[in-house]
Design an enzyme around this catalytic site. Sequence first.
Site, short mmCIF file in Angstrom:
data_model
loop_
_atom_site.label_atom_id
_atom_site.label_comp_id
_atom_site.label_asym_id
_atom_site.label_seq_id
_atom_site.Cartn_x
_atom_site.Cartn_y
_atom_site.Cartn_z
CE LYS A 206 -17.79 0.17 -26.76
NZ LYS A 206 -17.95 0.64 -28.13
CD GLU A 212 -13.48 11.97 -16.79
OE1 GLU A 212 -13.24 10.78 -17.07
OE2 GLU A 212 -13.21 12.90 -17.57
N GLY A 266 -20.40 4.12 -27.58
CA GLY A 266 -20.88 4.78 -26.36
C GLY A 266 -22.05 5.72 -26.61
NE ARG A 267 -20.09 9.09 -31.64
CZ ARG A 267 -18.89 8.53 -31.57
NH1 ARG A 267 -18.35 8.27 -30.40
NH2 ARG A 267 -18.22 8.22 -32.66
CD GLU A 352 -17.36 10.99 -28.32
OE1 GLU A 352 -16.76 11.54 -27.37
OE2 GLU A 352 -18.09 10.01 -28.15
CG HIS A 383 -37.07 35.12 -23.62
ND1 HIS A 383 -37.69 36.34 -23.68
CD2 HIS A 383 -38.01 34.20 -23.90
CE1 HIS A 383 -38.97 36.16 -23.95
NE2 HIS A 383 -39.19 34.87 -24.10
CE LYS A 511 -11.36 9.45 -22.83
NZ LYS A 511 -11.90 8.14 -23.18
#
Length: 543
Positions: A206, A212, A266-267, A352, A383, A511
């Site tokens: 975005k 990264e 973004g999400r 977030e 499990h 960041k």
Amino acid sequence: MLTPTVKAAWDRIAELAARPDARLINPLFHADPQRVEKMCVALDDLKLDLSKTSISPEVRAALFDLARVTGLDDFRKRLFAGGAVNNTENRAAMHMAHRAAPGEVLMAGDEDATAFAWERRERMRRFVRDIHGGTLRGSTGLPFTTVLSIGIGGSDLGPSMVTEALTMAEGERMQARFLSNVDGTAFVRETRGLDPARTLVLVASKSFTTQETAANAHVARKWIVDALGEEAVGAHFAALSTNLNATGEFGILQERVFGFRPWVGGRFSLWSPVGLVIALAAGWEQFDRLLAGAHAMDRHFAEADLERNLPVLLALAGVWHVNGLGCTAQCILPYDDRLRRFPAFLQQLEMESNGKGVTREGYPVGHATCPVIFGEPGTNAQHSFMQMIHQGPAVIPVDFILAHFAMSHRADAHRMLSANAIAQAEALLCGKTAIQAEMEMLQSGMDPAQAAFLAPHRAFPGDRPSIFITMEHLDAFGIGRLIALYEHKVAVQGHLWGINSFDQWGVEFGKVLADGILAELSGARIYDHDPSTSALIAHLHDV
Ligand code: F6P
């Protein structure tokens, strides 16, 4: 600051939660033989069963009172009217425009968001058609067979989760690989066996400033250039971003940039051009059905009475668990392998969005907000961590997600999944007393002393809450509807908690620090840090 009526509504919830029977669920079934019908709400075949929670009629009334006095109805209207619900960034949250029906008009501030979204959707459709049809090819003339999607957070979790879910059931039109972590080994893994000449690289960001993603995009660029030459970049790269200047600087051709607007968080962006990888890998029809499913949930959320509104009910149940009963975690168990990344997707979506400690006005919130979200596909979870959910001292509510019909040919396997999901919820609800456990062991012939010793270990407290979400098919439509259910749940909870669900300032601080530390790790000078951080930098520094 809470108004007196809102404070009174929270106080009422606290008062009900303080009653000795507040956590008990089983007595509610005895008190009302119609409880199951009353606590199940459906949108077509999508059914939410809240009966296995300790929400009594009084609690339900108190929760709806909170919804009423906090103005949930107005909030819902403001959200769909494109008001600046994201008040710290002065923006609408209008991801719904990207899945709107033809003719529908949704505004984001002054912009006709649906007109913009439809234009984008048409460009995406044509691009997908041309890639699949071979009109658009790699620089050597070979058709694209693989799409490598580079992005992180919302630019990865939704697209990768949905792509996996859809291609697992329906097969893939193109192979998709996802690169998110900035780790050299991740790049090696995701490009292993790929032919650069047949690979289309999508850079999804975005902001187009994420460290990264930028680092991975540059490595991918080198990978393409080394194999095919500098002039191949134009043919092999496309970008999905709101930052058109930065995509240009990276060298992505303007016609290969699918821009979108800041009013898509973004999400919440998998419906926008960020979802291009889904359409490329699973096919346009699947992507279209995904959007249609989400749109069906939008209409339901916008129009249904609050009492019959699935996102509202899911959100209120969460408020009861978190704020009433003090639960600090929420478990998500999709009994479907296609949704194995759904818990990870929800971690970002919920934590977030609602992991906030100040109100919209900037005051400390006076209550808990988002719980820790975690999960795994059933039956894998059974499990591993289900031990704690059955017998640990902390009460952790569970959302079970299950489709009625299998998407695979293995109806027997699906029946086994269903049986396990139902059994887990039953065990959580009903539990087993130590006496029952002891009797069972005695009946199986165990030595009485051993049975008495083991009884407390083999007892289950019961009255542990769960919500069952079922639908006929977990197809593209069903997945779109399910994701939108949780998106709106998050918005409702954020509203009830008085926080802004649509910003994410909490991720910024680290960041900025990382940028400085990166320079220090590769340079000689270490600046002023706390002693522990300075020692770590000195230890890990390149000499
Ligand atoms: O660091 C968090 C975050 O800003 C998320 O909100 C976002 O989804 C992710 O980073 C990726 O951001 P972008 O799409 O701008 O690269």
